[in-house]
Write an enzyme that holds these catalytic residues in place. Structure first.
Site, PDB file in Angstrom:
ATOM      1  N   HIS A  56       0.810  -1.220   0.000  1.00 33.41           N
ATOM      2  CA  HIS A  56       0.000   0.000   0.000  1.00 33.41           C
ATOM      3  C   HIS A  56       0.853   1.285   0.000  1.00 33.41           C
ATOM      4  O   HIS A  56       0.767   2.065  -0.945  1.00 33.41           O
ATOM      5  CB  HIS A  56      -1.018  -0.015   1.137  1.00 33.41           C
ATOM      6  CG  HIS A  56      -1.671   1.307   1.376  1.00 33.41           C
ATOM      7  ND1 HIS A  56      -2.510   1.891   0.444  1.00 33.41           N
ATOM      8  CD2 HIS A  56      -1.572   2.182   2.404  1.00 33.41           C
ATOM      9  CE1 HIS A  56      -2.911   3.069   0.908  1.00 33.41           C
ATOM     10  NE2 HIS A  56      -2.352   3.271   2.091  1.00 33.41           N
ATOM     11  N   HIS A  81       3.832   7.046   5.135  1.00 33.81           N
ATOM     12  CA  HIS A  81       2.636   7.737   5.610  1.00 33.81           C
ATOM     13  C   HIS A  81       1.782   6.955   6.602  1.00 33.81           C
ATOM     14  O   HIS A  81       1.033   7.546   7.369  1.00 33.81           O
ATOM     15  CB  HIS A  81       1.779   8.239   4.433  1.00 33.81           C
ATOM     16  CG  HIS A  81       0.863   7.208   3.852  1.00 33.81           C
ATOM     17  ND1 HIS A  81       1.244   6.350   2.858  1.00 33.81           N
ATOM     18  CD2 HIS A  81      -0.418   6.892   4.144  1.00 33.81           C
ATOM     19  CE1 HIS A  81       0.230   5.563   2.548  1.00 33.81           C
ATOM     20  NE2 HIS A  81      -0.807   5.864   3.322  1.00 33.81           N
ATOM     21  N   GLU A  85       0.568   5.623  12.119  1.00 36.43           N
ATOM     22  CA  GLU A  85      -0.802   5.208  12.400  1.00 36.43           C
ATOM     23  C   GLU A  85      -0.893   3.711  12.690  1.00 36.43           C
ATOM     24  O   GLU A  85      -1.653   3.288  13.550  1.00 36.43           O
ATOM     25  CB  GLU A  85      -1.667   5.537  11.174  1.00 36.43           C
ATOM     26  CG  GLU A  85      -3.095   5.847  11.489  1.00 36.43           C
ATOM     27  CD  GLU A  85      -3.773   6.459  10.268  1.00 36.43           C
ATOM     28  OE1 GLU A  85      -3.354   7.558   9.869  1.00 36.43           O
ATOM     29  OE2 GLU A  85      -4.685   5.829   9.733  1.00 36.43           O
ATOM     30  N   ASP A  86      -0.123   2.920  11.990  1.00 30.75           N
ATOM     31  CA  ASP A  86      -0.351   1.472  12.029  1.00 30.75           C
ATOM     32  C   ASP A  86       0.760   0.631  12.643  1.00 30.75           C
ATOM     33  O   ASP A  86       0.631  -0.583  12.727  1.00 30.75           O
ATOM     34  CB  ASP A  86      -0.611   0.949  10.598  1.00 30.75           C
ATOM     35  CG  ASP A  86      -1.870   1.545  10.000  1.00 30.75           C
ATOM     36  OD1 ASP A  86      -2.748   1.928  10.785  1.00 30.75           O
ATOM     37  OD2 ASP A  86      -1.966   1.632   8.768  1.00 30.75           O
ATOM     38  N   ASP A 147      -3.168   8.395  -1.449  1.00 28.86           N
ATOM     39  CA  ASP A 147      -3.595   7.374  -0.492  1.00 28.86           C
ATOM     40  C   ASP A 147      -5.039   6.965  -0.789  1.00 28.86           C
ATOM     41  O   ASP A 147      -5.378   5.789  -0.912  1.00 28.86           O
ATOM     42  CB  ASP A 147      -3.475   7.973   0.915  1.00 28.86           C
ATOM     43  CG  ASP A 147      -3.833   6.989   2.012  1.00 28.86           C
ATOM     44  OD1 ASP A 147      -3.606   5.779   1.810  1.00 28.86           O
ATOM     45  OD2 ASP A 147      -4.334   7.438   3.066  1.00 28.86           O
ATOM     46  N   ASP A 267     -22.968  15.854 -25.853  1.00 28.52           N
ATOM     47  CA  ASP A 267     -21.592  16.167 -25.443  1.00 28.52           C
ATOM     48  C   ASP A 267     -20.979  15.054 -24.609  1.00 28.52           C
ATOM     49  O   ASP A 267     -20.661  15.220 -23.451  1.00 28.52           O
ATOM     50  CB  ASP A 267     -21.542  17.505 -24.702  1.00 28.52           C
ATOM     51  CG  ASP A 267     -22.631  17.619 -23.642  1.00 28.52           C
ATOM     52  OD1 ASP A 267     -23.450  16.690 -23.556  1.00 28.52           O
ATOM     53  OD2 ASP A 267     -22.640  18.619 -22.922  1.00 28.52           O
TER      54      ASP A 267
END
Ligand code: MN
Length: 741
Positions: A56, A81, A85-86, A147, A267
């Site tokens: 990821h 990134h 957080e993880d 992301d 269009d």
């Protein structure tokens, strides 16, 4: 250390970095180190797809290198990134390893942690943080976009509930935000991916039709651009010319907003001429040449070169009539304009790096985004904040002028009051009238591009409550709300003073707790609302005083258990229910709905939502409530989407087998010519051809047209579609569609 597989991956990333960015040995080292760090940090994690998690951040970095290249620092930060957080690593670790710049960007891209409150509140806080960090470093937002893009590209691995929530949020927040930053290719892809997960049927249908017509379209475009190509070559221009279909979501929006079918839209594609020149006047010359070859439609000419859009988009738009009489949109721009049109602020940043440090354009751009996104006052509720935040993202622009000729760019639909607040808060608050192009107009009249507006003010004027209903800019809305909030606070204080004087006079002693219970029982929202009402109408006080001084009344209130807590609904939740919900949520296919002869599934009640009236054949979804069991909505229902955002854990998937047998309710909306007997014809058609009862009819007529809503008993979607088709083929009927609230 990592395997050859990852070695190759790193090489690929470096390859694109080298191809698209100015690089140095130092930047290679930075990216390599970030890759190694992220790889180690995420070593034990997996994605929903089962792949190692590192894929990821790696893909996010690759998107930056390939699609929105900016610099090596942003690619390194993209790799890192999700680390904070993880994983067990902290921002400190990143700072120690990579320095302040990278750490700041990673921090900006990290979600807010440890916040309490509901989903909506968390969202608002996250957006605020995102916007704040974005204004200090634009690279944060680019990572956020990349992301989101990657998460949507791999959305199929998540649960339906998450898919819809992410897709919805993307469509409401990220895509329009990408537009603000001028990242049109990102925006386009985000919209199409969200569309796919929100309305698969419509998505597939448009994709299929576009594909069917592809050869025909390409042939036509080839024929159309041939003479332009020849002339431009002869005149010595260096250029690229091509025609391409518009993206699916924009076609879908056209179908909905114009109430047309796919085949009626002309269009569906645009022809683009990109000139390899530094001279923007060439664009105008090329426009001249094109309009010698084909007839232009004058009112569709737009010059975004002299007056660029707020997001710095520049181009000439024109519509030309082909030899066959078809209208074709043509866009003419230089290479640099094109790059900014596609990559927006990222392209701009690059030009800034190459040229000078002080780019007023870029600074103005950021200032504009900052100002238009400025959060409302702290008095606003979460949903108000979210509301105006979304509102801000959606706006088209018009160009208006002050009496001195100063240009103000406003969102479409803006009124004189918006214009007044745009000039200055004080002007807005004291605005009593407006002259547009010299004529006095109502304050709620929408302005048009090119209007010149003079605002009339008076020191004695105060904002009116109904202004809030028609203003469209964030600034006007929040200024007006701020004003009324302050006013309200003043009145609440006045009411409180009156109340306190009164109870002193009657020698009443009341605990805060009992006071708020009484207030609640008398249907006031809170004490604030009670004080406010008193400030407007002192008589209301006696209602309460009466109860408090009259022993009998007070007693009867108590006997009726009015002081008791609300009935304890929660106690009635059965063990079965919890167990059942658990099962429903974990089973792969969701709940199977039978032929509906009994109104319960496994002992749990269900019913059908009145807002969207699902019928067999619709794609449906369930929302669980303790009192009502499962309420079934159509997947496209606006209400269910809102419920999703708030309480995704209460959503269950439902599989409806189409057997039917039972009667359902379905509505259709018909627009047609208002002539005698037409309603009679329609109802006859229904009762003669279909085994369906008409439950109610509601007809409105205006100037030789009628608009009718028919509520019918329906067996399934197939039948409803047949009815729609049949009525549609009737003379005097312009359109028939399923009724949506
Ligand atoms: Mn991520």
């Amino acid at each position: 250390m990592y395997s050859t597989f990852y070695k190759k991956k790193l090489d690929e990333l470096l390859y694109y970095t080298h191809r698209n960015l100015p690089v140095s040995p130092a930047s290679d080292k930075l990216i390599t180190n970030a890759f190694r760090f992220a790889y180690e940090a995420h070593k034990n994690d997996k994605r929903a797809s089962g792949e190692p998690f590192i894929t990821h951040p790696y893909d996010v970095a690759l998107i930056l290198a390939k699609e929105i290249p900016l610099d090596a620092v942003s690619i390194a930060a993209a790799l890192l990134h999700d680390v904070v957080e993880d994983t067990k690593f902290t921002l400190k670790d990143i700072k120690a390893e990579f320095g302040d710049e990278v750490a700041e960007i990673v921090n900006g891209a990290t979600k807010i942690e440890g916040m309490f409150g509901n989903y909506e509140m968390k969202q608002v806080e996250s957006y605020k943080k995102m916007l704040l960090s974005m204004t200090s470093d634009i690279r944060v937002i680019l990572i956020k976009f990349a992301d989101r893009l990657h998460n949507l590209r791999t959305l199929e691995f998540l649960s339906t509930a998450k898919q819809i929530r992410l897709a919805q949020e993307t469509l409401e927040i990220y895509a329009p935000l990408a537009h603000r930053f001028g990242l049109s290719s990102v925006k386009t892809e985000l919209e199409d991916l969200s569309f796919k997960f929100l309305d698969r049927k419509a998505y597939d249908e448009i994709a299929k039709k576009l594909k069917e017509k592809k050869r025909e379209r390409e042939k036509f475009i080839k024929r159309f651009i041939e003479p332009i190509k020849e002339r431009l070559t002869k005149e010595g221009y260096k250029f690229e010319i091509s025609g391409r279909a518009k993206h699916l979501h924009s076609i879908y929006k056209k179908i909905v907003s114009r109430n047309k079918t796919f085949d009626e839209l002309y269009d569906l594609f645009a022809v683009r001429i990109i000139l390899d020149t530094k001279n923007k006047n060439d664009c105008f010359s090329v426009y001249g040449i094109c309009s010698e070859i084909y007839l232009p439609v004058p009112e569709r000419f737009k010059d975004y070169i002299s007056l660029p859009k707020q997001n710095n988009y520049q181009s000439i738009h024109t519509t030309l009539v082909s030899k066959e009489g078809k209208m074709v949109e043509v866009q003419i721009r230089t290479k640099e304009m094109h790059e900014i049109a596609e990559k927006g602020i990222a392209a701009h940043w690059k030009y800034k790096e190459n040229n000078s440090l002080h780019d007023t354009n870029l600074e103005n751009w950021m200032k504009w985004i900052r100002e238009s996104m400025e959060m409302s006052s702290k008095d606003d509720t979460t949903s108000q904040v979210l509301e105006s935040f979304k509102l801000n993202l959606y706006q088209n622009e018009i160009y208006c002028f002050t009496p001195k000729g100063e240009l103000k760019i406003l969102p479409a639909g803006a009124t004189a009051v918006d214009f007044a607040f745009e000039i200055h808060t004080q002007i807005g608050l004291q605005c009593i009238g407006a002259k547009v192009n010299g004529k006095i107009v109502n304050l709620d009249t929408p302005l048009k591009s090119g209007d010149q507006i003079e605002i009339l003010t008076s020191k004695n004027q105060k904002p009116k409550l109904d202004w809030e209903k028609f203003v469209v800019t964030h600034k006007a809305k929040s200024d007006i709300r701020k004003y009324f909030n302050t006013e309200r606070r003043k009145l609440i204080q006045t009411g409180k003073d009156i109340w306190e004087r009164k109870i002193r006079k009657h020698k009443i002693h009341l605990s805060d707790e009992n006071f708020s219970k009484i207030i609640h029982r008398l249907k006031y929202k809170d004490t604030g609302q009670f004080y406010y009402v008193i400030s407007q109408d002192e008589g209301k006080i006696s209602e309460v005083i009466d109860i408090l001084t009259d022993k009998n009344k007070l007693q009867s209130l108590e006997q009726r258990n009015l002081f008791a807590e609300d009935a304890k609904l929660t106690e009635s939740i059965s063990d079965n229910f919890d167990k059942y919900v658990q099962e429903a949520r974990t089973s792969k296919n969701g709940i199977i709905l039978g032929n509906g002869s009994t109104q319960n599934i496994n002992g749990l009640k269900y019913d059908f939502a009145k807002c969207c009236n699902p019928i067999p054949g619709d794609e449906v979804i369930g929302f669980i409530s303790y009192e009502k069991g499962i309420r079934i909505h159509r997947r496209t229902c606006k209400n269910i989407l809102n419920l999703f955002l708030r309480e995704p854990e209460r959503i269950v998937q439902i599989n409806w087998n189409e057997a039917g047998g039972q009667e359902f309710t379905g509505g259709i909306k018909i627009i047609g010519e208002d002539k005698p007997g037409i309603l009679n014809q329609i109802t006859k058609t229904i009762s003669k051809n279909f085994n369906s009862n008409i439950k109610s009819v509601d007809i409105k007529t205006r100037s030789s047209m009628f608009e009718g809503t028919l509520i019918l008993s329906i067996q399934n979607l197939k039948q409803l579609n047949q009815i729609i088709e049949k009525i549609n083929s009737q003379e005097g009927v312009f359109s028939v569609e399923r009724f949506e609230q």
